[in-house]
Scaffold this motif. Sequence first.
Motif, PDB file in Angstrom:
ATOM      1  N   GLY A  15       0.768  -1.176   0.006  1.00 22.20           N
ATOM      2  CA  GLY A  15      -0.127   0.140  -0.117  1.00 22.20           C
ATOM      3  C   GLY A  15       0.648   1.146  -0.029  1.00 22.20           C
ATOM      4  N   GLY A  16       0.276   2.532   0.087  1.00 23.76           N
ATOM      5  CA  GLY A  16       0.847   3.695  -0.088  1.00 23.76           C
ATOM      6  C   GLY A  16       1.841   3.990   0.977  1.00 23.76           C
ATOM      7  N   ILE A  17       1.329   3.613   2.281  1.00 24.61           N
ATOM      8  CA  ILE A  17       1.921   3.986   3.426  1.00 24.61           C
ATOM      9  C   ILE A  17       2.944   2.676   3.670  1.00 24.61           C
ATOM     10  N   GLY A  18       2.494   1.342   3.330  1.00 24.97           N
ATOM     11  CA  GLY A  18       3.202   0.280   3.468  1.00 24.97           C
ATOM     12  C   GLY A  18       4.704   0.262   2.733  1.00 24.97           C
ATOM     13  N   GLN A  19       4.561   1.078   1.361  1.00 22.38           N
ATOM     14  CA  GLN A  19       5.733   1.001   0.608  1.00 22.38           C
ATOM     15  C   GLN A  19       6.743   1.980   1.206  1.00 22.38           C
ATOM     16  N   ALA A  20       6.307   3.118   1.782  1.00 19.46           N
ATOM     17  CA  ALA A  20       7.094   4.082   2.237  1.00 19.46           C
ATOM     18  C   ALA A  20       7.671   3.390   3.571  1.00 19.46           C
ATOM     19  N   VAL A  21       6.993   2.814   4.266  1.00 23.91           N
ATOM     20  CA  VAL A  21       7.694   2.297   5.561  1.00 23.91           C
ATOM     21  C   VAL A  21       8.536   1.222   5.461  1.00 23.91           C
ATOM     22  N   ALA A  22       8.231   0.439   4.257  1.00 22.83           N
ATOM     23  CA  ALA A  22       9.014  -0.557   3.716  1.00 22.83           C
ATOM     24  C   ALA A  22      10.496  -0.153   3.373  1.00 22.83           C
ATOM     25  N   GLY A  23      10.335   0.889   2.463  1.00 20.09           N
ATOM     26  CA  GLY A  23      11.622   1.333   2.173  1.00 20.09           C
ATOM     27  C   GLY A  23      12.382   2.143   3.207  1.00 20.09           C
ATOM     28  N   ALA A  24      11.826   2.890   4.148  1.00 16.67           N
ATOM     29  CA  ALA A  24      12.500   3.466   5.090  1.00 16.67           C
ATOM     30  C   ALA A  24      13.048   2.382   6.148  1.00 16.67           C
ATOM     31  N   THR A 209       2.559  13.221   3.829  1.00 16.74           N
ATOM     32  CA  THR A 209       3.165  12.220   2.717  1.00 16.74           C
ATOM     33  C   THR A 209       3.259  10.880   3.502  1.00 16.74           C
ATOM     34  N   PRO A 210       3.144   9.814   2.674  1.00 21.31           N
ATOM     35  CA  PRO A 210       3.502   8.575   3.140  1.00 21.31           C
ATOM     36  C   PRO A 210       5.044   8.329   3.972  1.00 21.31           C
ATOM     37  N   GLN A 211       5.954   9.030   3.471  1.00 17.77           N
ATOM     38  CA  GLN A 211       7.261   9.165   3.728  1.00 17.77           C
ATOM     39  C   GLN A 211       7.136   9.938   5.194  1.00 17.77           C
TER      40      GLN A 211
END
Length: 278
Positions: A15-24, A209-211
């Motif tokens: 998901g949108g937040i999930g992708q940002a969390v995974a990357g971080a 933002t998700p980030q």
Amino acid sequence: MKPGDARVLLTGAAGGIGQAVAGALVEAGAAVLLAGRSAAALSAQSRALQPQPDPARVHWHQVELEDFGSIAELARVASDWRCNVVVHGAGLPAFGRLEAIDPAEMHRLLQVNLLAPMVLTQALLPHLRSLPQAQVLYVGSVLGALGLPGYSVYGASKAGLRGFAQALRRELADGPVQVQYLGPRSTRTRFNSAAARAHAEQTGTASDTPQQVARALLRMLGDGTPERFLGTSERAAVRINGLAPTLLDAAFSGHRRHLPPAAPPSPPTPATATAPRA
């Protein structure tokens, strides 16, 4: 917990937040087990995240959070993988007047947003309790602490999740498992429908933002904060609502006036009246 020591099971990873969390998480040095509904999306996400020179830090597993058997399998895989952090990020949206929301949609939303995190946590507890240190973080919403017009069903799911996290935090306080709840405000992702985005614009709703959400989540994992809401005015509203909820009733009249009109959903037929299989 330091990111380099974290082995994170992340639901809703695509998901949108999930992708940002995974990357971080990967950038900070954590190992991540991505979990979600689409195997194709998770596979592509895993390949894109593969860190060098240690690609073994990123794995993925397909899960259907409406199926208890699939949840049990994810718990088994995560335990064998030795996860010590669980981030419950999966969720479904619902926006609109109550009479416009189909009961089957309500059932599915409560299954994914509330019941699935409860069941997955229960399945993982024996493993997490066996570790020197573990963390379980629930990604909720500020709407779980503020009852907003148009979000009665979604807010109920997040209020339930917050209550569950709070009770579980106190229940597990004498052991190695720390329980946390993060309440983002409106976030700029495809999670929100066009109608919800229009309503947010009409009511002047602030967003992140998700980030920004991912950075807040990473801080929580590091500093151990039990509960955090994003947005200065949102945090103040949560405090006021907790002390005197009726004081804010008039403050949200604009949110009520800007709700789209809606006809009641069609009565369920015999084929749809039965609740979906868990």
